[in-house]
Design a protein around this motif. Structure first.
Motif, short mmCIF file in Angstrom:
data_model
loop_
_atom_site.label_atom_id
_atom_site.label_comp_id
_atom_site.label_asym_id
_atom_site.label_seq_id
_atom_site.Cartn_x
_atom_site.Cartn_y
_atom_site.Cartn_z
N GLU A 728 0.75 -1.22 -0.15
CA GLU A 728 -0.16 -0.01 0.07
C GLU A 728 0.95 1.15 0.02
O GLU A 728 0.39 2.22 -0.41
CB GLU A 728 -1.06 -0.04 1.31
N LYS A 729 1.96 1.23 0.87
CA LYS A 729 2.80 2.41 0.71
C LYS A 729 3.63 2.57 -0.74
O LYS A 729 4.02 3.63 -0.90
CB LYS A 729 3.98 2.30 1.66
N GLY A 730 3.28 1.48 -1.48
CA GLY A 730 3.90 1.99 -2.91
C GLY A 730 5.42 1.31 -3.16
O GLY A 730 5.89 1.92 -3.91
N ASN A 731 5.71 0.20 -2.52
CA ASN A 731 7.14 -0.23 -2.58
C ASN A 731 6.97 -0.95 -3.80
O ASN A 731 6.32 -2.05 -3.94
CB ASN A 731 7.54 -1.04 -1.45
N PRO A 732 7.86 -0.66 -5.07
CA PRO A 732 7.51 -1.38 -6.08
C PRO A 732 8.06 -2.72 -6.33
O PRO A 732 7.75 -3.63 -6.96
CB PRO A 732 8.25 -0.44 -7.07
N GLN A 733 8.75 -3.22 -5.03
CA GLN A 733 9.27 -4.28 -5.25
C GLN A 733 8.36 -5.52 -4.61
O GLN A 733 8.48 -6.58 -4.66
CB GLN A 733 10.67 -4.43 -4.25
N ILE A 734 7.20 -4.81 -4.08
CA ILE A 734 6.31 -5.77 -3.51
C ILE A 734 5.14 -5.90 -4.44
O ILE A 734 4.52 -4.80 -4.77
CB ILE A 734 5.61 -5.32 -2.26
N THR A 735 5.16 -7.22 -5.09
CA THR A 735 4.13 -7.32 -6.14
C THR A 735 2.89 -8.11 -5.73
O THR A 735 2.84 -8.64 -4.63
CB THR A 735 4.63 -8.03 -7.06
N SER A 736 1.79 -7.87 -6.44
CA SER A 736 0.44 -8.45 -6.08
C SER A 736 0.89 -9.95 -6.18
O SER A 736 0.10 -10.68 -5.45
CB SER A 736 -0.76 -8.06 -6.97
N ALA A 737 1.66 -10.40 -7.13
CA ALA A 737 1.77 -11.76 -7.42
C ALA A 737 2.38 -12.42 -6.28
O ALA A 737 1.92 -13.61 -5.61
CB ALA A 737 2.76 -11.98 -8.50
N ALA A 738 3.40 -11.46 -5.38
CA ALA A 738 3.92 -12.15 -4.44
C ALA A 738 3.13 -12.20 -3.15
O ALA A 738 2.84 -13.27 -2.31
CB ALA A 738 5.31 -11.23 -3.71
N ILE A 739 2.23 -11.46 -2.80
CA ILE A 739 1.11 -11.48 -2.04
C ILE A 739 0.07 -12.64 -2.34
O ILE A 739 -0.33 -13.27 -1.29
CB ILE A 739 0.17 -10.03 -2.03
N LEU A 745 0.01 -19.85 0.14
CA LEU A 745 0.77 -20.68 0.97
C LEU A 745 0.10 -20.84 2.12
O LEU A 745 0.13 -21.90 2.89
CB LEU A 745 2.15 -19.94 0.94
N ILE A 746 -0.64 -19.71 2.85
CA ILE A 746 -1.14 -19.78 4.12
C ILE A 746 -2.36 -20.90 4.07
O ILE A 746 -2.78 -21.85 5.06
CB ILE A 746 -1.68 -18.53 4.50
N LYS A 747 -3.16 -20.60 2.92
CA LYS A 747 -4.30 -21.49 2.73
C LYS A 747 -3.74 -23.18 2.77
O LYS A 747 -4.35 -23.99 3.59
CB LYS A 747 -4.95 -21.55 1.59
N THR A 748 -2.83 -23.22 2.01
CA THR A 748 -2.17 -24.67 1.90
C THR A 748 -1.66 -25.12 3.29
O THR A 748 -2.24 -26.22 3.63
CB THR A 748 -1.07 -24.79 0.99
N GLU A 749 -1.01 -24.54 4.05
CA GLU A 749 -0.55 -24.66 5.41
C GLU A 749 -1.70 -24.93 6.28
O GLU A 749 -1.86 -26.09 6.99
CB GLU A 749 0.34 -23.82 6.07
N ILE A 772 -8.55 -7.00 2.90
CA ILE A 772 -8.20 -7.06 1.48
C ILE A 772 -9.23 -6.82 0.82
O ILE A 772 -9.62 -5.92 -0.17
CB ILE A 772 -7.57 -8.30 1.11
N GLU A 773 -10.43 -7.39 1.11
CA GLU A 773 -11.87 -7.46 0.49
C GLU A 773 -12.50 -5.86 0.57
O GLU A 773 -12.78 -5.20 -0.28
CB GLU A 773 -12.74 -8.30 1.03
N LYS A 785 -5.19 -1.27 -7.11
CA LYS A 785 -3.86 -2.02 -6.64
C LYS A 785 -4.35 -3.40 -6.32
O LYS A 785 -3.61 -4.18 -6.66
CB LYS A 785 -3.32 -1.19 -5.44
N TYR A 786 -5.36 -3.60 -5.63
CA TYR A 786 -6.06 -4.81 -5.17
C TYR A 786 -6.63 -5.88 -5.95
O TYR A 786 -6.94 -6.68 -5.89
CB TYR A 786 -6.73 -4.64 -3.80
N ASP A 787 -6.73 -5.23 -7.10
CA ASP A 787 -7.46 -5.79 -8.04
C ASP A 787 -7.27 -7.20 -8.54
O ASP A 787 -7.94 -8.05 -8.73
CB ASP A 787 -7.96 -4.75 -9.40
N SER A 788 -5.82 -7.15 -8.67
CA SER A 788 -5.62 -8.71 -9.14
C SER A 788 -5.29 -9.76 -8.29
O SER A 788 -5.10 -10.80 -8.43
CB SER A 788 -4.25 -8.43 -9.85
N ILE A 789 -5.78 -9.25 -6.94
CA ILE A 789 -5.31 -10.17 -5.92
C ILE A 789 -6.72 -10.84 -5.82
O ILE A 789 -7.79 -10.24 -5.35
CB ILE A 789 -4.99 -9.64 -4.64
N ARG A 790 -6.77 -12.31 -5.77
CA ARG A 790 -7.98 -13.10 -5.36
C ARG A 790 -7.74 -13.85 -4.10
O ARG A 790 -6.92 -14.24 -3.76
CB ARG A 790 -8.10 -13.92 -6.51
N ILE A 791 -8.87 -13.72 -3.25
CA ILE A 791 -8.86 -14.38 -2.09
C ILE A 791 -10.18 -15.54 -1.90
O ILE A 791 -10.82 -15.58 -2.58
CB ILE A 791 -9.31 -13.45 -0.85
#
Lengths: 791, 191
Positions: A728-739, A745-749, A772-773, A785-791
């Motif tokens: 959210e702060k706009g760090n370009p290194q943090i991608t929505s893919a990573a998120i 990962l969490i769901k799997t665990e 997130i929703e 920003k959050y558009d591509s993230i699916r929960i």
């Protein structure tokens, strides 16, 4: 059981006596009714003979006396009515002297005397003089006392006072005074002699019995005070000297105590003030056992109240030099009564001090004088061990505090510390606590270094170990309470002027450094914060103002702070010192003093490396270091890098994996500061987050291996939240893919076979997804920003 | 109507001698049902004093607290609200509302009460409210300049909480209030 028998006998004798009186009274009444003077005299004499007994105690005799008294009243009325009995009062006066026994004779004489005076056929003074002389014939203590009491009773309203109907020629008031004084003197002598005669031999019981009769004697003084003609002149020249003469000469403790008190209560305060020297002069001459201090205290109390009653009388006090006289008198008494225990002397000084505080509250020199006299007395005696005496000294020291709610005043009394020095260590500390409580209660501020110095000298019992006493001996709770009080006190020492404030801080430092390792953890922190507050006040004024030598600068204060905190290494108190160093670092940062801030950080790190061993303590300490470092803006790149490198390094070396994980992701904030000039190194942020993720994974694997089931997924959810933060702060290194990856990962665990169900982490994850929703729903830039993230 | 007192960061006796007199006279025993304390009392005397105001006392550990056994975080339910307490020195960056919101999600509470910054705040976001009652003694803070003594009183009534903040400014107690409403009642939670 002698005493029991004695009481029974007494009751019997009293009953017999009363019966005798009643028997004769019957015939007396008959005689009076038939106007038969002869018979009346006969039976009244017989009646009065009952009073000739020696067998009754004073208390019982009084009962008998009262019966007779009532009869005499009736008789007097008969005597007065000449028409009834036909005898002139002059003749009657003659007639009654023919009675056989002396006691009845005198009672009858007094009774007639009363009528005689009323008839005005002779001057009151002559009759009274005759009567008071005649009564000498009865020397038996009890009988004589009651007889004279009767005389006093019937003469009360017939004194030749000014303005009374019995006023005579010549020095009429003196005649009245002479009469009363003579009767008083004789009565006192008889009263005193009572202890050597009579049926009771046990001293306490005797004193008790005597005590009951004391008002008979004291009444005379009361009468004197009511005589109109007795003005200050006469009181001073005649009444007081003669009364005092008798008081001193009788050498009886009971009488002396009672009568001195009586004088003080009965005569006006104005008179006492004007005769102070004479009155006080009697005290040293009294018997040693007399409780002089109580009487003196009464006197001083009365005078204090008198002073308080109206401002107009105050000059009088000064004019007669009341304080000086009282002070001298007390000194003389203490000198004369060598046997007086210390507690007695001190309580006298307490009364005097109370007097001074009430009457001359502006005269601090008087107050100091009293303290000085006390010091002298205490110096001459062995160290105080008596509990009561100690209490009195504490009362002495507390009085000025309560009077002047301002500690400053007590601090100016030069003898105050000297008195305190004479207290034993324990009481000294109690007094020190009283001092501190007084300051706290009245919210007073001690505002100069000099006063602070005096104050800390006064409370030195709390500040350091005074020769002999060990801090170990003290109960731990009490010790903590003491030291916390001292800590609180530090906040009451303040001055607006930075120079003076710095002096105050240096003074406090000088004193607390002598406190030793046990005290420093309590006393150092408040001093440190006091200094930091001063720094803040000076911020922006760190001027090397050309040509001016300004002692109080933040730089100087930081040097001082360094030394103060360093003292904690002797305790040792590494965690506390670490926190204080970090506080100083932040303050130095705000003053833009980069090297100073860096030095403080170094100190903190050294402590962390070398002294903080406990793992829990390490976790807190490293977070404090990270939190503080995150806020630093005064560091150049190099310094900052060194410190962040250290911080992240230590974070990764914490004992438990979850702690490592959390500390490392906390370090991510070191590389991203939201200010406009703040560092925003997206890559290093990501590096931290990835590192913490690796640690979380390792933790998960370890759990699988050691326990057979996976650990909670909380750590992953925490890291996810951090990803979201920087996303959210706009760090370009943090991608929505990573998120997205993390979410999967969490769901799997969570769904894996080896997963341990954990409601807390479930709820946490659920909240996060909800968040997130929520952000997606926001729309606009955030929603995109959050558009591509699916929960 | 349930009254909850929230206060913290007193720092007695390190940074302040005592609570302000005006506050002490307001905090009368028996009027308050719960006390929430964010930490940094720092000594037992203060703990005992708070207990006299209300025996139901919930404290979390501040970094200067004498008692090291207070928990790092605590949660409790009062009426329809779930509350969470944490001193706040553990949440970096200090005072950062987004990071605090993360803690709120982690504890799954409607109201999060934290301290450390000595600055009163009441911040509403999608999941609830973050309240910082400030420092009850106005203690020195490296983070906040010019700290005024303050504390918070929450009136919890059904789905509504009214937050009263009391601040001592120039010797006078000033009161302000903020309203918050929950949209749905809590489901009976498994924990």
């Amino acid at each position: 059981m002698m005493i029991a028998d004695g009481i029974e006998d007494e009751e019997k004798w009293l009953a017999e006596g009363i019966a005798g009186i009643q028997h004769n009274a019957f015939y007396l009444h008959r005689a009076v009714e038939s106007n038969n003077l002869r018979e009346a005299l006969k039976y009244s004499a017989q009646l009065l003979s009952e009073l000739r007994t020696s067998r009754l105690s004073p208390h019982k005799y009084y009962e008998l006396y009262m019966r007779a008294f009532d009869e005499l009243r009736r008789l007097e009325m008969f005597f007065k009515d000449e028409d009834r009995h036909g005898c002139s009062v002059v003749d009657l006066y003659e007639l009654v002297q023919h009675a056989g026994n002396v006691l009845p004779r005198l009672y009858l004489l007094c009774t007639v005397g009363s009528v005689y005076i009323k008839s005005k056929e002779a001057p009151a003074k002559d009759v009274l003089k005759d009567l008071v002389e005649m009564c000498r014939s009865v020397q038996h203590p009890i009988r004589g006392l009651f007889l004279r009491s009767y005389l006093a009773q019937i003469s009360r309203d017939k004194l030749p006072d000014i303005g009374s109907e019995y006023e005579g020629d010549g020095d009429t008031v003196m005649d009245a005074v002479d009469f009363v004084l003579q009767n008083f003197t004789e009565m006192n002598k008889l009263w005193v002699r009572m202890q050597h005669q009579g049926p009771i031999r046990v001293k306490e019981k005797l004193d008790k019995e005597r005590s009951k009769l004391r008002d008979l004697v004291g009444k005379n003084l009361h009468v004197l005070s009511q005589v109109e003609g007795v003005d200050l002149e006469i009181y001073k020249d005649t009444v007081l000297p003669r009364v005092l003469e008798q008081v001193v000469n009788c050498k009886d403790e009971l009488a002396q105590y009672y009568l001195m008190d009586c004088i003080i209560q009965v005569f006006p305060d104005e008179y006492h003030l004007q005769t102070l020297e004479t009155l006080l002069g009697a005290f040293p001459q009294l018997q040693p056992a007399v409780d002089i201090k109580t009487v003196l205290s009464q006197l001083m109390d009365r005078l204090s109240n008198y002073a308080a009653s109206s401002a107009e009388v105050l000059p009088e006090f000064l004019q007669v030099e009341a304080f000086a006289k009282l002070s001298n008198a007390i000194g003389k008494v203490i000198e004369a009564q060598v046997e007086m225990p210390v507690v007695g002397a001190i309580s006298l000084y307490v009364s005097l001090l109370t007097f001074a505080l009430r009457v001359h509250s502006d005269r601090l020199d008087y107050v100091d004088q009293v303290l000085g006299a006390c010091v002298k007395k205490l110096s001459g005696s062995p160290k105080l061990e008596d509990n009561k005496a100690t209490k009195q000294v504490v009362a002495l020291l507390t009085a000025p505090l309560e009077k002047y709610n301002d500690i400053d005043t007590a601090l100016t009394l030069s003898n105050y510390p000297r008195v305190m020095d004479h207290l034993d260590a324990g009481t000294n500390k109690i007094m020190a606590m009283v001092l501190i409580q007084s300051i706290m209660k009245y919210n007073t501020c001690v505002s100069t270094a000099e006063k602070v110095d005096v104050l800390f000298e006064l409370i030195k019992g709390l500040i350091k170990d005074i020769d002999g006493t060990l801090a170990d001996e003290l109960d731990e709770e009490d010790f903590k309470e003491e030291q916390n009080s001292v800590a609180r006190l530090v906040h009451m020492l303040y001055n607006d002027d930075p120079e003076e404030m710095l002096q105050i801080i240096c003074t406090v430092r000088k004193h607390i450094m002598a406190g030793g390792p046990k005290r420093l953890p309590f006393t150092v922190p408040p001093l440190v914060f006091s200094a930091l507050k001063l720094v803040r006040r000076l911020q922006g004024l760190d001027g090397e103002v050309a040509g001016e030598e300004v002692p109080a600068t933040p730089r100087k204060i930081f040097q001082l702070l360094n030394q103060i905190i360093e003292a904690l290494s002797n305790v040792p108190s590494p965690e506390l010192a670490l926190r204080l160093y970090l506080q100083c670092a932040e303050a130095a940062n705000d003053c833009d003093l980069e090297p100073v801030a860096y030095e403080f950080f170094t100190q903190a790190f050294v402590l962390y490396e070398e002294e903080v061993a406990d793992s829990k303590a390490q976790v807190t300490s490293i977070h404090l270091i990270i939190g503080t470092l995150q806020r630093m803006n005064a560091f150049g790149v190099e310094n900052r890098d060194t410190l962040t490198h250290k911080a992240t390094g230590y974070s990764a070396k914490l004992l438990k994996k979850p702690d490592q994980c959390r500390a490392v992701y906390a370090c991510s904030h070191l590389f991203w500061v939201d200010d406009q000039d703040g560092i925003k190194d997206g890559e290093r942020v990501l590096l931290c987050l990835k590192r913490s993720l690796r640690i979380a994974n390792a933790a998960q694997q370890m759990a699988n291996v050691t326990r057979g089931t996976g650990g909670p997924v909380t750590l992953f959810v925490e890291i996810l939240n951090k990803y979201l933060y920087f996303f959210e702060k706009g760090n370009p290194q943090i991608t929505s893919a990573a998120i997205q990856g993390l979410i999967e990962l969490i769901k799997t665990e969570m769904q894996s076979d080896t997963a341990t169900p954990d409601p807390a982490s479930d709820a946490f994850f659920a909240c996060t997804l909800r968040y997130i929703e929520f952000q997606k729903q926001k729309g606009g830039a955030m929603g995109e920003k959050y558009d591509s993230i699916r929960i | 109507m349930v009254l909850v007192l929230a206060l913290g960061d007193l720092h007695i006796p390190h940074r302040a001698p005592d609570l302000p007199t005006k506050f002490k006279s307001m905090l009368v025993p028996g009027k308050i049902q719960h006390i929430i304390c964010t930490g940094n009392l720092c000594i037992k005397e203060v703990h005992d004093y708070l207990k006299t105001i209300c025996p139901d006392l919930h404290i979390t550990r501040g970094e200067y607290d004498e008692e090291t056994r207070y928990p790092e975080t605590k949660t409790l339910t009062i009426g329809q609200f779930k509350l969470g307490i944490c001193h706040g020195h553990q949440v970096i960056p200090w005072g950062d509302l987004d990071s605090l919101a993360m803690l709120q999600r982690q504890l799954d509470v409607d109201i999060l009460v934290t301290g450390h910054t000595h600055q009163f705040t009441a911040y509403k976001h999608e999941a609830g409210v973050v309240i910082n009652p400030g420092s009850a003694t106005g203690a020195y803070s490296s983070i906040t300049y010019d700290v005024n003594p303050s504390f918070v009183l929450m009136d919890i009534d059904g789905l509504r909480v009214v937050v009263y903040v009391y601040e001592l400014i120039d010797g006078e107690v000033k009161v302000d209030k903020i309203d918050f409403k929950k949209t749905t009642a809590s489901a009976n939670s498994a924990h």
